[in-house]
Design an enzyme around this catalytic site. Structure first.
Site, PDB file in Angstrom:
ATOM      1  N   SER A 136       0.819  -1.209   0.000  1.00 30.44           N
ATOM      2  CA  SER A 136       0.000   0.000   0.000  1.00 30.44           C
ATOM      3  C   SER A 136       0.857   1.264   0.000  1.00 30.44           C
ATOM      4  O   SER A 136       1.963   1.283   0.559  1.00 30.44           O
ATOM      5  CB  SER A 136      -0.898   0.007   1.247  1.00 30.44           C
ATOM      6  OG  SER A 136      -1.534   1.257   1.412  1.00 30.44           O
ATOM      7  N   TYR A 160      -2.390   5.536  -4.153  1.00 23.03           N
ATOM      8  CA  TYR A 160      -3.349   6.616  -3.965  1.00 23.03           C
ATOM      9  C   TYR A 160      -2.819   7.843  -4.700  1.00 23.03           C
ATOM     10  O   TYR A 160      -1.622   8.145  -4.627  1.00 23.03           O
ATOM     11  CB  TYR A 160      -3.495   6.972  -2.487  1.00 23.03           C
ATOM     12  CG  TYR A 160      -4.239   5.966  -1.650  1.00 23.03           C
ATOM     13  CD1 TYR A 160      -5.573   5.657  -1.901  1.00 23.03           C
ATOM     14  CD2 TYR A 160      -3.603   5.330  -0.580  1.00 23.03           C
ATOM     15  CE1 TYR A 160      -6.255   4.742  -1.121  1.00 23.03           C
ATOM     16  CE2 TYR A 160      -4.279   4.412   0.210  1.00 23.03           C
ATOM     17  CZ  TYR A 160      -5.615   4.123  -0.065  1.00 23.03           C
ATOM     18  OH  TYR A 160      -6.281   3.224   0.708  1.00 23.03           O
ATOM     19  N   LYS A 276      -8.601  -0.355  -8.852  1.00 26.76           N
ATOM     20  CA  LYS A 276      -9.203  -0.997  -7.683  1.00 26.76           C
ATOM     21  C   LYS A 276     -10.272  -0.094  -7.074  1.00 26.76           C
ATOM     22  O   LYS A 276     -10.045   1.101  -6.887  1.00 26.76           O
ATOM     23  CB  LYS A 276      -8.131  -1.297  -6.633  1.00 26.76           C
ATOM     24  CG  LYS A 276      -8.632  -2.028  -5.392  1.00 26.76           C
ATOM     25  CD  LYS A 276      -7.480  -2.340  -4.447  1.00 26.76           C
ATOM     26  CE  LYS A 276      -7.910  -3.165  -3.266  1.00 26.76           C
ATOM     27  NZ  LYS A 276      -8.836  -2.462  -2.360  1.00 26.76           N
ATOM     28  N   ARG A 303     -14.954  -0.341   4.142  1.00 25.33           N
ATOM     29  CA  ARG A 303     -14.366   0.695   4.988  1.00 25.33           C
ATOM     30  C   ARG A 303     -14.598   2.112   4.456  1.00 25.33           C
ATOM     31  O   ARG A 303     -14.140   3.075   5.063  1.00 25.33           O
ATOM     32  CB  ARG A 303     -12.866   0.442   5.144  1.00 25.33           C
ATOM     33  CG  ARG A 303     -12.576  -0.863   5.845  1.00 25.33           C
ATOM     34  CD  ARG A 303     -11.118  -1.279   5.700  1.00 25.33           C
ATOM     35  NE  ARG A 303     -10.190  -0.452   6.441  1.00 25.33           N
ATOM     36  CZ  ARG A 303      -9.944  -0.586   7.741  1.00 25.33           C
ATOM     37  NH1 ARG A 303     -10.593  -1.493   8.447  1.00 25.33           N
ATOM     38  NH2 ARG A 303      -9.067   0.184   8.346  1.00 25.33           N
ATOM     39  N   THR A 332     -13.089  -8.248  -0.772  1.00 27.40           N
ATOM     40  CA  THR A 332     -14.057  -7.883   0.266  1.00 27.40           C
ATOM     41  C   THR A 332     -14.859  -9.098   0.723  1.00 27.40           C
ATOM     42  O   THR A 332     -15.647  -9.658  -0.040  1.00 27.40           O
ATOM     43  CB  THR A 332     -15.027  -6.773  -0.179  1.00 27.40           C
ATOM     44  OG1 THR A 332     -14.290  -5.617  -0.610  1.00 27.40           O
ATOM     45  CG2 THR A 332     -15.948  -6.376   0.967  1.00 27.40           C
TER      46      THR A 332
END
Length: 421
Positions: A136, A160, A276, A303, A332
Site C-alpha cells: 500500500s 493513492y 481498484k 471501509r 471484500t
C-alpha cells in the site's frame, strides 16, 4: 448377548497413544487454528483493542462488510459426481505472470501496527507460497524493503493519488524501478469513510497512550514490547516527503481525483495497470475501453461507503461485459477458500485477501501469515475435489448458485450498459 472379556493391556496401549507435546507455543497456537475465523479469535486475544478493531472494523454500521460476508455464506455449490479429481492444480496466470494460487495479498495500511513484522512477513510468505504481494501507499515498509523481502516473487504496488501529485508520481516511478510488475490504481477513497470503531476507541496514528489503552494492554505485554523496541511506525515509502503521519493520511484522500489522473499514471507506469474500487458495470466498461489491464471489484473491505454494492454480487454481470478484454478480480469478505473457488467459478480471474492475512499476522507474525495461506490452500483444494474439478479452468457458473437474501426493487434495477463497439 454381547461377549465380554477383560481388556488386553497391549490393545489398550495401542489405543492410548498420546500426541507428543509441543513446547513451541506459537506453533501450537497456530496449529490449533483450522479456519480463518480461528486465526481471528487468536488475533483478538493477542492484540490491543484499538489495533485489532482498526483491522476488523468497517465504516458506519458495517453493513457493507456484513453483506459481503453473507453473500459468500449464501453460496450453493453444485458438485458433479463420478469425476475423479485425485489431485488439483490451483495455479493461474494473472496479469502476465504466474500465481500458484488464485489469490494474492491485498494492500493494507499501517500493517506494522497490527504486528511488528508487518509487510516483511506478508511479502516473505507470499514469495514462499508463489503468490503476489501488494504494498500500500500507506504501508509501513518501504518499496525497497518489500523488494528485499520478496526478491524473486511478484510484487504489486497500490497507489493513492495524493493532493501533491508529484508524490504519487514519484512513488510509481520508485515501484517500477524496484521491479514491481503491476500498479493498483485505487479510486474509491476521495474522502475517508467514517470508521466508528476507531473513533470510539480514541484511535490515532501514531498510537497514543491513554488510560484505556494502558489498561487494555496490560494482558498483552508482548505487543507493546514489539511496538516500543522496533523502528517507529511511519508511512515508510512517504517518510522523505515531509509532513506528519496525520498530514500524509489526509493528503492521500483527494476528492478531485479523475480520469485525467488515470491517463497521467498510465503514461508513467510501464507495467500492468489495474483499477481498484470499481463498483458498477458502467465504470467497468469505460475503464476497459480506456485500456486498463484489469479491474478489482471492491468496496474497500466495507471501509468507505457503507451500503455500497457487494462485489461478489456484481461479478457475473461485469464478467459478461468485460471479462474477455480485461482481468476481473474481486475482494471484500473473503474468509474461506470456498469463497475463492466460487468467485473463480463466476468468472473472476483472481481474488485478494486483506483481513484474512492480517488475522494471521496478528496471530503469529510471519508464521501466522503462512498459516493463513495454508488454510486457504487446503480449503480451495478440498472444495475443488468435492466439486469434481482438477483445474481452475474447469470451474464454471453452473457450479455455483448465489442465494440472495436481499432483492433489488425498482430503484436498484440493473444499470443499462451502452453496447461496446
Amino acid at each position: 448377548m454381547v461377549q465380554r472379556q477383560l481388556p488386553n493391556p497391549a490393545e489398550l496401549l495401542e489405543l492410548m497413544q498420546f500426541k507428543k507435546p509441543s513446547f513451541d507455543l506459537k506453533k501450537r497456537r497456530l496449529e490449533s487454528a483450522l479456519t480463518i475465523a480461528d486465526l481471528r479469535t487468536i488475533a483478538k486475544r493477542r492484540t490491543p483493542k484499538a489495533a485489532f478493531d482498526y483491522t476488523d472494523g468497517a465504516a458506519e454500521g458495517e453493513l457493507s462488510l456484513a453483506r459481503a460476508r453473507q453473500a459468500f455464506e449464501d453460496i450453493e455449490f453444485h458438485p458433479r459426481v463420478l469425476r475423479p479429481a485425485e489431485s488439483v492444480d490451483t495455479s493461474v496466470e494473472v496479469l502476465g505472470g504466474p500465481s500458484a494460487l488464485p489469490f494474492g495479498i491485498a494492500p493494507t495500511g499501517f500493517t506494522r501496527l497490527m504486528q511488528t513484522e508487518g509487510e516483511i512477513a506478508g511479502a516473505g510468505a507470499a514469495e514462499a507460497a508463489g503468490i503476489p504481494f501488494t504494498l500500500s501507499t500507506l504501508g509501513t515498509t518501504s518499496i525497497e524493503g518489500v523488494k528485499a523481502a520478496n526478491p524473486t516473487g511478484r510484487n504489486w504496488f497500490q497507489l493513492y493519488v495524493m493532493r501533491n501529485r508529484e508524490i504519487s508520481y514519484g512513488l510509481a516511478r520508485r515501484a517500477a524501478e524496484a521491479g514491481f510488475d503491476t500498479l493498483m490504481f485505487t479510486v474509491d477513497t476521495p474522502v475517508a469513510g467514517a470508521r466508528l470503531r476507531d473513533k470510539r476507541n480514541g484511535f490515532s496514528i501514531p498510537p497514543q497512550l491513554t488510560l484505556g489503552t494502558i489498561v487494555n494492554a496490560i494482558p498483552r505485554p508482548w505487543w507493546w514490547y514489539d511496538f516500543l523496541t522496533t523502528p517507529k511506525l511511519e508511512f515508510a515509502s512517504l517518510s522523505t516527503t515531509g509532513g506528519t503521519v496525520g498530514e500524509l493520511l489526509d493528503a492521500a484522500m483527494d476528492p478531485t481525483i479523475s480520469y485525467d489522473d488515470l491517463a497521467v499514471i498510465r503514461e508513467i507506469w510501464p507495467g500492468k495497470i489495474v483499477v481498484k474500487g470499481v463498483q458498477n458495470v458502467e465504470d467497468s466498461v469505460r475503464l476497459v475501453d480506456l485500456g486498463v489491464d484489469g479491474i478489482v471489484l471492491s468496496n474497500h473491505g466495507g471501509r468507505q461507503l457503507d451500503r455500497a454494492p457487494v462485489p461478489f454480487h456484481l461479478l457475473p454481470q461485469v464478467v459478461r461485459e468485460v471479462g474477455r478484454d480485461a482481468t476481473v478480480m474481486v475482494d471484500t469478505g473473503i474468509m474461506n477458500g470456498a469463497d475463492i473457488v466460487a468467485s473463480v467459478a463466476l468468472g473472476a480471474r483472481f481474488t485478494l485477501i486483506g483481513r484474512a492475512y492480517l488475522y494471521g499476522l496478528m496471530a503469529g507474525g510471519r508464521a501466522g501469515v503462512d498459516r493463513t495461506i495454508q488454510i486457504l490452500r487446503t480449503e480451495i483444494e478440498r472444495t475443488m475435489k468435492l466439486l469434481g474439478v482438477s483445474t481452475l479452468a474447469e470451474l464454471e457458473p453452473a457450479h455455483v448458485t448465489q442465494l440472495h437474501r436481499l432483492t433489488r426493487g425498482q430503484a436498484g434495477a440493473e444499470v443499462p450498459v451502452t453496447p461496446r463497439a
